[in-house]
Design an enzyme around this catalytic site. Structure first.
Site, PDB file in Angstrom:
ATOM      1  CG  ASP A 434      -3.727   5.590  -6.570  1.00  0.00           C
ATOM      2  OD1 ASP A 434      -3.321   4.848  -6.836  1.00  0.00           O
ATOM      3  OD2 ASP A 434      -3.951   6.554  -6.756  1.00  0.00           O
ATOM      4  CD  GLU A 487      -0.224   3.055  -4.721  1.00  0.00           C
ATOM      5  OE1 GLU A 487       0.486   2.273  -5.894  1.00  0.00           O
ATOM      6  OE2 GLU A 487      -1.109   2.869  -5.303  1.00  0.00           O
TER       7      GLU A 487
END
Length: 763
Positions: A434, A487
């Site tokens: 993330d 990401e």
């Protein structure tokens, strides 16, 4: 050793200030001429009025005397050998018998363990730090170890000592690691560490390496044994180890377990003609419904995902977190699957069942930041241990979180080992990291003056980049065949390139540019799309710079952005047609795929973390047909190697025509890496159908229409080409042959040459 103990030493124990209580407590031999002649046993029992030493081998009981303090006891035992003795304590009107934790003097952490940890290379440090079941000298208990180098003292608190930090004071080892074996502790016992700094301030912390935690709002760690579960996924694991995932279809269903479905549904969905595509057999949700457990989710989520044809389930962070509304991204227990849904063994069962049903498991992993909750990593030993001390580097003010100090070896080791831990103990198949951009840039979401440069005066976080390279290189060395997905929303180069050529070492990167371009394009009125053809075509200009995953994630259906179908223009029919058009184009486009839950059946409302998905919509035909569309689209994707084997090679994609902006039509070829097979995709992004639309193709023959997003079975107008078309000897689009097609409104056609069909005889 003398039998006499100095009052100062006793006071250090009583005040919980001794760095090594073994120097005072437990058994100490008395020697004459180098030979042990007797023993002195000392114990600090804060609640006892009297105490005894019990020697089972001798069947004797020795009374202990108070020395320098009413609760500090010692006794002298005339024997050459003293083993497995017990202490008996009288506490008011009760007596209890216990093994003395200070009788077990062998260190649990070796010098080699400490050396590897200090240099950041102890890849399985989770097998040493934390709480581990052990049997020492025939006595069962738990070895506790925690890293707190700047603490004055550390004690263990738990159910087993009435949360009294005076009873189990730990010994300090090298690197500032503290350890103690506590006899009698077993699986299921709750515990924390009581940490005192040099000013005497007390911090009660859950275990950074704890394998299980109490259900929120409680925050203690729980002793767990991760070696009891019997895995049944040997075939899956062996196949994964010998498979390149980039050459396979990857279609990911992204899930937040807490809001996918709750356990309180009642009335059957009697009107749903294809209820087999629904995970529910009920239609109304009661207030106050509880979460499904991991085992219940295995029974409902896995069959649902399997019927829809997805290859993987991606779980929003499973690691323990205190607040449901954080979606899991503010982690306090990096080594503990959240107890909201069950035990560690329950989560193992979930993963195991996924594998037995041919579904991989990806877990969102959050090494970029952590929350400030008092029981967590923040200010762990009374200093900035896991985080940077300088708030210009150590804090994300926008998120209210702290940033890991990647330059500290032990912190980096904590995170590297954590990634390996999930692959090792839980058999997961991938991680999605993330907010990588927040790690890579020192000025991420910071105003001028709120950040400091790196050593070369730049904005790049060099330590974070090195950390990511280490995570990926180590993970792939231990677990070939896994997925490591970034990401990453910037133009940082070579994110998905191997570390040995200077890349960050991920094997996939979310294509955030494609996502923004697509959502901008599809949210506009189709008449205006002719002026924005670049939105559709631009991704192929940079497609081969990284290994891209096309993702339409949870971030796109929250915070006022609208649900996916709500973004689409037009009436209800056009909204559904636009959604089908978008996803059909997505699956035909190079790159692996990720979709967030609810998109597959056209939920109208934004994702709400506090509620279930709108499963009642599956009563209605448009939503049923959209669900069937996804099942068929996934089946096509997995059936046609041309759609996935050469995602990242120039050979795998070729435009037929990308310049027909007047009609908002594009066409392209996808080729299989391992054969001469190919498919043709034609996309019409307007509601205007086109008859006699000609496209060039590389081979003569009959082109079967293997997929039509406008099919009646999906709620479309059923406009198409009656199963397929023969080519004509008409060179077009720089191709030797061409097809005369009917393009449906807001439709995507996928065609494949059928080499078994012979051309009709010419009369």
């Amino acid at each position: 050793m003398s039998a006499v103990i100095a009052p100062e030493q006793v006071n250090l124990i009583i005040s919980n200030q001794h760095h090594d209580p073994f120097e005072v407590l437990g058994p100490h031999p008395i020697k004459q001429n180098g030979t042990i002649t007797s023993w002195v046993v000392r114990a600090y029992l804060p609640k006892a009025q009297a105490a005894w030493v019990i020697c089972p081998d001798e069947r004797k009981e020795y009374s202990m005397e108070s020395v320098h303090h009413p609760n500090f006891f010692e006794c002298h035992i005339e024997t050459q050998q003293l083993a497995n003795y017990q202490l008996k304590a009288k506490e008011n009107d009760k007596e209890r018998t216990l093994y003395d934790p200070y009788a077990f003097r062998s260190p649990q952490l070796t010098d080699f363990d400490l050396h590897l940890f200090a240099e950041g290379n102890h890849h399985r440090i989770y097998e040493k730090l934390g709480a581990h079941l052990a049997e020492i000298e025939g006595v069962k208990g738990v070895c506790f170890a925690v890293w707190a180098p700047n603490a004055r003292n550390v004690s263990i608190l738990g159910d087993f000592n009435q949360w009294d930090g005076r009873q189990h004071q730990m010994r300090k080892k090298g690197n500032g690691t503290w350890e103690l074996f506590v006899p009698g502790v077993s699986v299921g016992d709750s515990y924390k560490y009581e940490i005192k700094n040099w000013e005497g301030h007390i911090y009660e912390k859950s275990d950074p390496y704890g394998f299980h935690q109490e259900v929120r709002p409680k925050t203690a760690s729980i002793v767990a044994d991760l070696n009891n579960y019997t895995w049944r996924d040997r075939d899956w694991m062996e196949k994964r180890r010998n498979t390149d995932p980039l050459a396979k279809p990857v279609s990911v269903y992204e899930v937040h377990l807490g809001s996918w479905l709750h356990a309180a549904w009642e009335e059957p969905l009697k009107s749903a003609s294809n209820a087999t595509l629904s995970p529910v057999s009920v239609a109304d949700l009661k207030p106050g419904a509880r979460f499904l457990t991991y085992t219940e989710l295995a029974d409902k989520l896995i069959p649902y995902v399997k019927k829809l044809g997805f290859t993987h389930i991606e779980l929003l962070p499973i690691a323990e977190h205190p607040f449901d509304g954080s979606w899991g991204y503010q982690v306090t227990g990096y080594y503990a699957p959240t107890s909201r849904f069950g035990t560690p063994e329950d989560f193992m069962y979930f993963v195991d069942q996924c594998h037995q049903n041919g579904i991989g498991v990806i877990v969102d992993w959050v090494p970029g930041h952590f929350p400030k909750d008092g029981h967590g990593l923040a200010f762990f030993d009374g200093t900035h241990l896991y985080e940077h001390g300088d708030p210009r580097r150590g804090e994300h003010k926008g998120w209210g979180t702290l940033v890991f100090n990647y330059s500290r070896n032990e912190v980096r080791n904590f995170l590297v080992a954590n990634a390996l831990f999930w692959f090792d103990k839980y058999h997961i198949d991938g991680i999605r990291v993330d907010a990588v951009a927040s790690m890579l840039y020192l000025d991420y979401c910071r105003e001028p003056g709120e950040w400091v440069t790196n050593q070369y005066g730049g904005r790049e976080n060099l330590e974070a980049a090195d950390f990511l390279r280490q995570v990926n290189s180590v993970a792939f060395s231990y677990f070939p065949g896994l997925l490591s997905i970034a990401e990453e929303s910037t133009s940082w180069p070579m994110v998905s390139w191997p570390t040995y050529v200077g890349g960050l070492g991920f094997n996939l990167k979310w294509n955030m540019g494609w996502m923004h371009d697509m959502l901008d394009y599809f949210s506009m009125d189709p008449w205006f799309r002719q002026f924005h053809q670049n939105n559709i075509t631009f991704s192929m200009w940079y497609n081969h710079s990284e290994n891209y995953m096309l993702a339409l994630s949870h971030d796109e259906v929250v915070h006022g952005k609208s649900a996916m179908i709500g973004k689409m223009p037009g009436d209800e029919w056009q909204k559904f047609a636009n959604v089908r058009c978008l996803f059909a184009y997505m699956f035909a486009h190079p790159g692996k795929k990720t979709l967030f839950m609810s998109m597959e059946f056209g939920q109208w409302g934004e994702w709400n973390v506090w509620a279930d998905l709108e499963w009642h919509l599956l009563q209605y035909e448009p939503h049923q047909k959209l669900s069937q569309f996804f099942a068929d689209l996934n089946a096509l994707y997995k059936r046609e190697p041309a759609l996935y084997t050469a995602d990242f090679e120039e050979h795998g994609f070729e435009w037929v025509d990308c310049s027909d902006n007047r009609h908002s039509v594009v066409s392209f070829i996808r080729r299989d890496k391992n054969s001469d097979e190919f498919v043709i995709t034609v996309c019409n992004f307007t509601p205007q159908p086109h008859s006699h639309y000609r496209i060039g193709v590389p081979e003569a023959g009959f082109y079967t229409e293997i997929f039509n997003s406008d099919g009646r079975q999906y709620g479309g107008s059923n406009m198409g080409n009656l199963g397929g078309k023969w080519t004509e000897e008409w060179s077009f689009h720089n191709q030797p042959h061409s097809l005369d097609l009917c393009l449906p409104p807001l439709g995507v056609l996928i065609l494949k040459v059928d080499k078994t069909k012979k051309p009709p005889a010419i009369r």
